[in-house]
Design a protein around this motif. Structure first.
Motif, PDB file in Angstrom:
ATOM      1  N   ASN A 141       0.825  -1.224   0.000  1.00  0.00           N
ATOM      2  CA  ASN A 141       0.000   0.000   0.000  1.00  0.00           C
ATOM      3  C   ASN A 141       0.855   1.270   0.000  1.00  0.00           C
ATOM      4  O   ASN A 141       0.500   2.268  -0.615  1.00  0.00           O
ATOM      5  N   LYS A 158       6.678 -11.047  -3.406  1.00  0.00           N
ATOM      6  CA  LYS A 158       6.003 -12.236  -3.963  1.00  0.00           C
ATOM      7  C   LYS A 158       6.506 -13.499  -3.274  1.00  0.00           C
ATOM      8  O   LYS A 158       5.727 -14.378  -2.924  1.00  0.00           O
ATOM      9  N   GLN A 170      -4.686 -13.472   2.388  1.00  0.00           N
ATOM     10  CA  GLN A 170      -5.805 -13.105   1.514  1.00  0.00           C
ATOM     11  C   GLN A 170      -6.814 -12.239   2.283  1.00  0.00           C
ATOM     12  O   GLN A 170      -7.322 -11.251   1.757  1.00  0.00           O
ATOM     13  N   ASP A 174      -7.790  -8.407   1.417  1.00  0.00           N
ATOM     14  CA  ASP A 174      -9.199  -8.021   1.223  1.00  0.00           C
ATOM     15  C   ASP A 174      -9.603  -6.898   2.170  1.00  0.00           C
ATOM     16  O   ASP A 174     -10.288  -5.956   1.772  1.00  0.00           O
ATOM     17  N   VAL A 179      -6.180  -0.472  -3.941  1.00  0.00           N
ATOM     18  CA  VAL A 179      -6.385  -1.026  -5.281  1.00  0.00           C
ATOM     19  C   VAL A 179      -5.131  -1.751  -5.772  1.00  0.00           C
ATOM     20  O   VAL A 179      -5.197  -2.889  -6.245  1.00  0.00           O
ATOM     21  N   ARG A 180      -3.970  -1.091  -5.630  1.00  0.00           N
ATOM     22  CA  ARG A 180      -2.717  -1.691  -6.102  1.00  0.00           C
ATOM     23  C   ARG A 180      -2.386  -2.972  -5.331  1.00  0.00           C
ATOM     24  O   ARG A 180      -1.983  -3.976  -5.918  1.00  0.00           O
ATOM     25  N   LYS A 182      -4.434  -4.980  -3.679  1.00  0.00           N
ATOM     26  CA  LYS A 182      -5.405  -6.056  -3.990  1.00  0.00           C
ATOM     27  C   LYS A 182      -5.037  -6.730  -5.310  1.00  0.00           C
ATOM     28  O   LYS A 182      -5.057  -7.955  -5.422  1.00  0.00           O
ATOM     29  N   LYS A 183      -4.680  -5.922  -6.304  1.00  0.00           N
ATOM     30  CA  LYS A 183      -4.298  -6.467  -7.611  1.00  0.00           C
ATOM     31  C   LYS A 183      -3.014  -7.286  -7.494  1.00  0.00           C
ATOM     32  O   LYS A 183      -2.915  -8.390  -8.039  1.00  0.00           O
ATOM     33  N   PHE A 184      -2.028  -6.743  -6.770  1.00  0.00           N
ATOM     34  CA  PHE A 184      -0.750  -7.438  -6.581  1.00  0.00           C
ATOM     35  C   PHE A 184      -0.963  -8.810  -5.942  1.00  0.00           C
ATOM     36  O   PHE A 184      -0.471  -9.825  -6.432  1.00  0.00           O
ATOM     37  N   ARG A 186      -3.786 -10.537  -5.663  1.00  0.00           N
ATOM     38  CA  ARG A 186      -4.632 -11.387  -6.505  1.00  0.00           C
ATOM     39  C   ARG A 186      -3.753 -12.132  -7.514  1.00  0.00           C
ATOM     40  O   ARG A 186      -3.908 -13.332  -7.727  1.00  0.00           O
ATOM     41  N   ASN A 187      -2.774 -11.416  -8.104  1.00  0.00           N
ATOM     42  CA  ASN A 187      -1.840 -12.053  -9.043  1.00  0.00           C
ATOM     43  C   ASN A 187      -0.980 -13.108  -8.350  1.00  0.00           C
ATOM     44  O   ASN A 187      -0.747 -14.180  -8.905  1.00  0.00           O
ATOM     45  N   THR A 190      -3.120 -16.139  -7.679  1.00  0.00           N
ATOM     46  CA  THR A 190      -3.412 -16.835  -8.932  1.00  0.00           C
ATOM     47  C   THR A 190      -2.221 -17.696  -9.333  1.00  0.00           C
ATOM     48  O   THR A 190      -2.374 -18.860  -9.723  1.00  0.00           O
TER      49      THR A 190
END
Length: 197
Positions: A141, A158, A170, A174, A179-180, A182-184, A186-187, A190
């Motif tokens: 963040n 990572k 997770q 959440d 935004v950044r 959450k995207k990081f 999520r990747n 995945t």
């Protein structure tokens, strides 16, 4: 003078008070505060915030961060954090920062309390305790605020993310991720197959 002595007797060394806290022991609060300040029996930390000095073998001790912030905010719900906490995550963060961040629900901005500056940041949600999972989310963040190499830190983040409790990470992403972040994450989830839904 008896009233001033009574006020002095009720002030605990090292404790932080608001002006209104002192009204229970004196009716002339401003005059008595001035006398105690002049006598060195009270120290002004900020507008309307005072401390009864506590002397140790090393000299005058500062107020505890927790007591100072709680009195300033008039609230117990906050999280004290220093960006130095990120260094323990093993993501390559090595800079030392001389600031304390206060996540809270009431104040926003930089405030000098005593001899220290606190960075108050209003947040709707934050944990009671900074877990490793929360710290990793918080690092992502706040990466733009730090003096670290973003690309290197994110690559190491990572690796660290895969070593942490995936469910807790997770949930932290959440609950507290921008935004950044959450995207990081999520990747990352995945890639590891740990994503829900």
């Amino acid at each position: 003078m008896a009233r001033l002595d009574e006020l002095k007797q009720n002030l605990v060394p090292g404790k932080v008070y608001r002006r209104e806290d002192l009204t229970r022991w004196t009716t002339s609060v401003d005059r008595d505060i001035r006398k105690l300040l002049d006598a060195g029996e009270l120290t002004k930390l900020s507008g309307g915030v005072y401390m009864r000095p506590k002397t140790t073998s090393f000299g005058r001790a500062p107020a505890s961060d927790r007591d100072l912030v709680e009195t300033f905010l008039r609230d117990k719900r906050f999280l004290l954090l220093t960006p130095n906490a990120y260094n323990a995550l093993g993501v390559g963060a090595t800079q030392l920062y001389n600031e304390t961040v206060v996540y809270n629900r009431k104040r926003h901005g930089r405030f000098k309390l005593g001899n220290r500056v606190y960075d108050f940041r209003m947040k709707p949600e934050f944990p009671a305790v900074a877990t490793k999972e929360f710290l990793l989310v918080d690092l992502v963040n706040n990466l733009k605020r730090l003096a670290e190499d973003e690309t290197q830190v994110l690559e190491r983040a990572k690796v660290v993310a895969r070593e942490l409790d995936q469910g807790a990470l997770q949930q932290a992403a959440d609950d507290y991720g921008g935004v950044r972040a959450k995207k990081f994450f999520r990747n990352v989830f995945t890639e590891t197959g740990a994503v829900d839904g």
